[in-house]
Enzyme design. Structure first.
Site, PDB file in Angstrom:
ATOM      1  N   ARG A 229       0.728  -1.229  -0.158  1.00 40.43           N
ATOM      2  CA  ARG A 229       0.167  -0.062  -0.018  1.00 40.43           C
ATOM      3  C   ARG A 229       0.764   1.222  -0.046  1.00 40.43           C
ATOM      4  O   ARG A 229       1.793   1.178   0.483  1.00 40.43           O
ATOM      5  CB  ARG A 229      -0.857   0.033   1.264  1.00 40.43           C
ATOM      6  CG  ARG A 229      -2.056  -0.884   0.944  1.00 40.43           C
ATOM      7  CD  ARG A 229      -3.144  -0.395   0.157  1.00 40.43           C
ATOM      8  NE  ARG A 229      -4.186  -1.364   0.132  1.00 40.43           N
ATOM      9  CZ  ARG A 229      -4.395  -2.629  -0.857  1.00 40.43           C
ATOM     10  NH1 ARG A 229      -3.496  -2.873  -1.418  1.00 40.43           N
ATOM     11  NH2 ARG A 229      -5.508  -3.124  -0.777  1.00 40.43           N
ATOM     12  N   GLU A 258      -2.351   7.789  -4.806  1.00 34.29           N
ATOM     13  CA  GLU A 258      -2.757   7.197  -6.226  1.00 34.29           C
ATOM     14  C   GLU A 258      -4.093   7.221  -6.530  1.00 34.29           C
ATOM     15  O   GLU A 258      -4.657   7.184  -7.527  1.00 34.29           O
ATOM     16  CB  GLU A 258      -2.402   5.828  -6.202  1.00 34.29           C
ATOM     17  CG  GLU A 258      -3.252   4.850  -5.363  1.00 34.29           C
ATOM     18  CD  GLU A 258      -2.792   3.402  -5.276  1.00 34.29           C
ATOM     19  OE1 GLU A 258      -1.597   3.060  -5.043  1.00 34.29           O
ATOM     20  OE2 GLU A 258      -3.606   2.338  -5.231  1.00 34.29           O
ATOM     21  N   HIS A 290      -0.561  -0.051  -9.600  1.00 37.36           N
ATOM     22  CA  HIS A 290      -1.342  -0.999  -8.536  1.00 37.36           C
ATOM     23  C   HIS A 290      -1.845  -2.266  -9.505  1.00 37.36           C
ATOM     24  O   HIS A 290      -2.894  -2.629  -9.451  1.00 37.36           O
ATOM     25  CB  HIS A 290      -2.460  -0.432  -8.004  1.00 37.36           C
ATOM     26  CG  HIS A 290      -2.905  -0.879  -6.638  1.00 37.36           C
ATOM     27  ND1 HIS A 290      -3.349  -0.350  -5.550  1.00 37.36           N
ATOM     28  CD2 HIS A 290      -2.964  -1.981  -6.282  1.00 37.36           C
ATOM     29  CE1 HIS A 290      -3.360  -1.285  -4.587  1.00 37.36           C
ATOM     30  NE2 HIS A 290      -3.359  -2.460  -5.319  1.00 37.36           N
TER      31      HIS A 290
HETATM   32  P1  NAI Z   1      -1.193 -11.292   5.055  1.00 38.06           P
HETATM   33  O1  NAI Z   1      -2.307 -10.886   5.860  1.00 38.06           O
HETATM   34  O2  NAI Z   1      -1.274 -12.648   4.651  1.00 38.06           O
HETATM   35  O3  NAI Z   1       0.083 -10.906   5.736  1.00 38.06           O
HETATM   36  C1  NAI Z   1       0.252  -9.779   6.213  1.00 38.06           C
HETATM   37  C2  NAI Z   1       1.505 -10.153   7.060  1.00 38.06           C
HETATM   38  O4  NAI Z   1       2.029  -8.485   7.632  1.00 38.06           O
HETATM   39  C3  NAI Z   1       1.051 -10.968   8.256  1.00 38.06           C
HETATM   40  O5  NAI Z   1       2.187 -11.693   8.722  1.00 38.06           O
HETATM   41  C4  NAI Z   1       1.367  -9.624   9.464  1.00 38.06           C
HETATM   42  O6  NAI Z   1       1.561 -10.316  10.705  1.00 38.06           O
HETATM   43  C5  NAI Z   1       2.508  -8.720   8.872  1.00 38.06           C
HETATM   44  N1  NAI Z   1       2.433  -7.523   9.545  1.00 38.06           N
HETATM   45  C6  NAI Z   1       1.404  -6.794  10.184  1.00 38.06           C
HETATM   46  N2  NAI Z   1       1.809  -5.632  10.686  1.00 38.06           N
HETATM   47  C7  NAI Z   1       3.339  -5.533  10.339  1.00 38.06           C
HETATM   48  C8  NAI Z   1       4.254  -4.809  10.755  1.00 38.06           C
HETATM   49  N3  NAI Z   1       3.813  -3.574  11.448  1.00 38.06           N
HETATM   50  N4  NAI Z   1       5.418  -4.864  10.411  1.00 38.06           N
HETATM   51  C9  NAI Z   1       5.722  -6.210   9.580  1.00 38.06           C
HETATM   52  N5  NAI Z   1       4.747  -7.007   9.354  1.00 38.06           N
HETATM   53  C10 NAI Z   1       3.497  -6.813   9.676  1.00 38.06           C
HETATM   54  O7  NAI Z   1      -1.404 -10.529   3.757  1.00 38.06           O
HETATM   55  P2  NAI Z   1      -1.001 -10.685   2.119  1.00 38.06           P
HETATM   56  O8  NAI Z   1      -2.313 -11.600   1.660  1.00 38.06           O
HETATM   57  O9  NAI Z   1       0.124 -11.284   2.255  1.00 38.06           O
HETATM   58  O10 NAI Z   1      -1.158  -9.358   1.621  1.00 38.06           O
HETATM   59  C11 NAI Z   1      -0.286  -8.150   2.175  1.00 38.06           C
HETATM   60  C12 NAI Z   1      -0.533  -6.820   1.695  1.00 38.06           C
HETATM   61  O11 NAI Z   1      -0.395  -6.944   0.204  1.00 38.06           O
HETATM   62  C13 NAI Z   1      -2.241  -6.567   1.781  1.00 38.06           C
HETATM   63  O12 NAI Z   1      -2.253  -6.019   3.027  1.00 38.06           O
HETATM   64  C14 NAI Z   1      -2.365  -5.642   0.694  1.00 38.06           C
HETATM   65  O13 NAI Z   1      -2.078  -4.433   1.303  1.00 38.06           O
HETATM   66  C15 NAI Z   1      -1.430  -5.935  -0.299  1.00 38.06           C
HETATM   67  N6  NAI Z   1      -1.647  -6.363  -1.456  1.00 38.06           N
HETATM   68  C16 NAI Z   1      -1.381  -5.751  -2.822  1.00 38.06           C
HETATM   69  C17 NAI Z   1      -1.857  -6.007  -3.975  1.00 38.06           C
HETATM   70  C18 NAI Z   1      -1.392  -5.469  -5.230  1.00 38.06           C
HETATM   71  O14 NAI Z   1      -1.829  -5.434  -6.253  1.00 38.06           O
HETATM   72  N7  NAI Z   1      -0.435  -4.423  -5.246  1.00 38.06           N
HETATM   73  C19 NAI Z   1      -2.745  -7.119  -4.056  1.00 38.06           C
HETATM   74  C20 NAI Z   1      -3.083  -7.908  -2.712  1.00 38.06           C
HETATM   75  C21 NAI Z   1      -2.393  -7.341  -1.680  1.00 38.06           C
END
Ligand code: NAI
Length: 326
Positions: A229, A258, A290
Site C-alpha cells: 500500500r 494514487e 497497482h
Molecule cells: P497477510 O495478512 O497474509 O500478511 C500480512 C503480514 O504482515 C502478516 O504476517 C502480518 O503479521 C504482517 N504485519 C502486520 N503488521 C506488520 C508490521 N508492523 N510490520 C511487519 N509485518 C507486519 O496479507 P497478504 O495477503 O500477504 O497481503 C499483504 C498486503 O499486500 C495486503 O495487506 C495488501 O495491502 C497488499 N496487496 C497488494 C496487491 C497489489 O495488487 N499491489 C494485491 C493484494 C494485496
C-alpha cells in the site's frame, strides 16, 4: 434477482464476474464508490468495491440509508473501509487470498527490471541504440533480501528469493516460528538488505514505515519495492533519499496519493502531484499502476470468492470472509 452495485468497474474486472455470475444482476459503474456516487447503489442490497474507493463513515452511512446490507471488497486490503461505521449496520467481506504469487512475482519482476535496467534497455534497443553504458546491475545471487510482512504474499516472495540463491531476512510482529524464516529487528533488516520488499498491510503501525529514519539506515545501493500500500512509504522522504543517492532505486506498484490517478489514463492531463512527477522522472524509479494482482488466475479467484460470499449472505449462511472491527 438481487442487484449488486459494482463500483470502479474496468473491462478486465467484468470478464470473470460475467463468466461466473448466475444469481445476481450486476450493475457496473465506472465511478469509484465515494460519498458523491453512493446514490448509484439505490435499489441494491449489496455493493462491490475496490482498493481506491472511499468507504469512510460518510459513504457507509449513506449506503446504510439506501438499504445496502453488505460491502463486498474484491481485494485483500481493507484500509479504505471504516469498519467502525459499518459495525452493526452492514457486513463487510473481502477476498483474503486469491493469488499471492501474482503479487510476489510482480514484486520480483520489478526488482529485476530496476536492477538490470531493463526499462532503459527496452527503450534503447527499439531505437537501435545498443550501447550498454549505464546499464550495470548486480548479481541477486548471494545478496540479502529483507521482507517486511511474512504473510501469504511475503512467503511467496521469500520462496522466489530463495530460488535466486538470496539470503532472506524478515520482520513481522507475528513471526511464523517453525517456518525456517530468519527474523530480525526492523533496524537490522534496513541495515543489512540489498533489496527490501514490503508485504505488510497498511495500519496505524505501518503508516510511513519507510520514512527518513528507515531510509537513512539502508545501504546506498539498496533497492526498495512496494507492492503493498502506498502509505507505507513517506514519498517525500523517499524522493529526498533518491536525490541524495542514499538508496539505489525504488519500484512502486502503489503510491500514497494514487487514488485519483492510478487505473486511469491521465496522459492528456496536467498531473499536479509534484512528488509523483519527480519520482516518475528518475531513471532509478519504476512505477506500475497497482497492477501486481493482475493475472488471469487472480481475477478468476477474486470473482469466484466475491460471488460465493454474496451467495452465502443472501442465503443466510455464515460468511467465511467477513471482516469485523477489532
Ligand atoms: P497477510 O495478512 O497474509 O500478511 C500480512 C503480514 O504482515 C502478516 O504476517 C502480518 O503479521 C504482517 N504485519 C502486520 N503488521 C506488520 C508490521 N508492523 N510490520 C511487519 N509485518 C507486519 O496479507 P497478504 O495477503 O500477504 O497481503 C499483504 C498486503 O499486500 C495486503 O495487506 C495488501 O495491502 C497488499 N496487496 C497488494 C496487491 C497489489 O495488487 N499491489 C494485491 C493484494 C494485496
Amino acid at each position: 434477482m438481487e442487484k449488486i452495485a459494482f463500483f470502479d468497474a474496468k473491462p478486465y474486472d467484468r470478464v470473470w464476474f460475467d463468466k461466473l455470475n448466475r444469481d445476481f444482476e450486476i450493475r457496473y459503474f465506472e465511478s469509484k464508490l465515494r460519498p458523491e456516487s453512493v446514490q448509484l447503489a439505490e435499489g441494491c442490497r449489496a455493493v462491490c468495491a475496490f482498493v481506491n474507493d472511499d468507504i469512510g463513515s460518510a459513504t457507509v452511512n449513506s449506503l446504510a440509508k439506501l438499504g445496502v446490507e453488505i460491502i463486498a471488497m474484491r481485494c485483500a486490503g481493507y484500509n479504505n473501509v471504516s469498519l467502525e461505521a459499518a459495525s452493526g449496520k452492514m457486513k463487510v467481506v473481502r477476498v483474503p487470498a486469491y493469488s499471492p504469487y501474482s503479487v510476489a512475482e510482480h514484486a520480483m519482476g520489478m526488482i529485476l527490471m530496476l536492477n538490470r535496467k531493463l526499462h532503459k534497455a527496452y527503450i534503447r534497443t527499439r531505437d537501435f541504440n545498443f550501447s550498454l553504458n549505464g546499464l550495470v546491475g548486480f548479481d541477486m545471487h548471494g545478496k540479502t533480501a529483507g521482507v517486511i510482512g511474512t504473510g501469504k504474499i511475503g512467503r511467496a516472495f521469500i520462496d522466489i528469493c530463495r530460488g535466486f540463491g538470496m539470503n532472506v531476512i524478515a520482520n513481522d510482529p507475528y513471526p511464523d516460528t517453525g517456518s525456517g524464516i530468519n527474523y530480525v529487528t526492523s533496524e537490522e533488516l534496513f541495515r543489512q538488505s540489498d533489496i527490501i520488499s514490503l508485504h505488510c498491510p497498511l495500519t496505524n503501525d505501518t503508516h510511513h514505515i519507510i520514512n527518513e529514519r528507515s531510509l537513512s539506515l539502508m545501504k546506498p545501493e539498496s533497492l526498495l519495492v512496494n507492492t503493498s500500500r502506498g502509505s507505507l512509504i513517506d514519498s517525500e522522504a523517499l524522493l529526498a533519499a533518491l536525490n541524495e543517492k542514499r538508496i539505489g532505486g525504488a519500484a512502486l506498484d502503489v503510491y500514497e496519493e494514487e487514488t485519483d490517478l492510478f487505473y486511469n489514463d491521465n496522459s492528456t492531463k496536467i498531473v499536479t502531484d509534484e512528488v509523483l512527477s519527480l519520482l516518475v522522472s528518475r531513471p532509478n524509479v519504476l512505477i506500475t499502476s497497482h497492477q501486481a494482482y493482475l493475472t488471469r488466475e487472480a481475477l478468476q479467484s477474486i470473482a469466484a470468492t466475491t460471488l460465493e460470499s454474496l451467495g452465502d449472505f443472501f442465503s443466510g449462511k455464515p460468511l467465511k470472509y467477513e471482516i469485523k472491527r477489532s
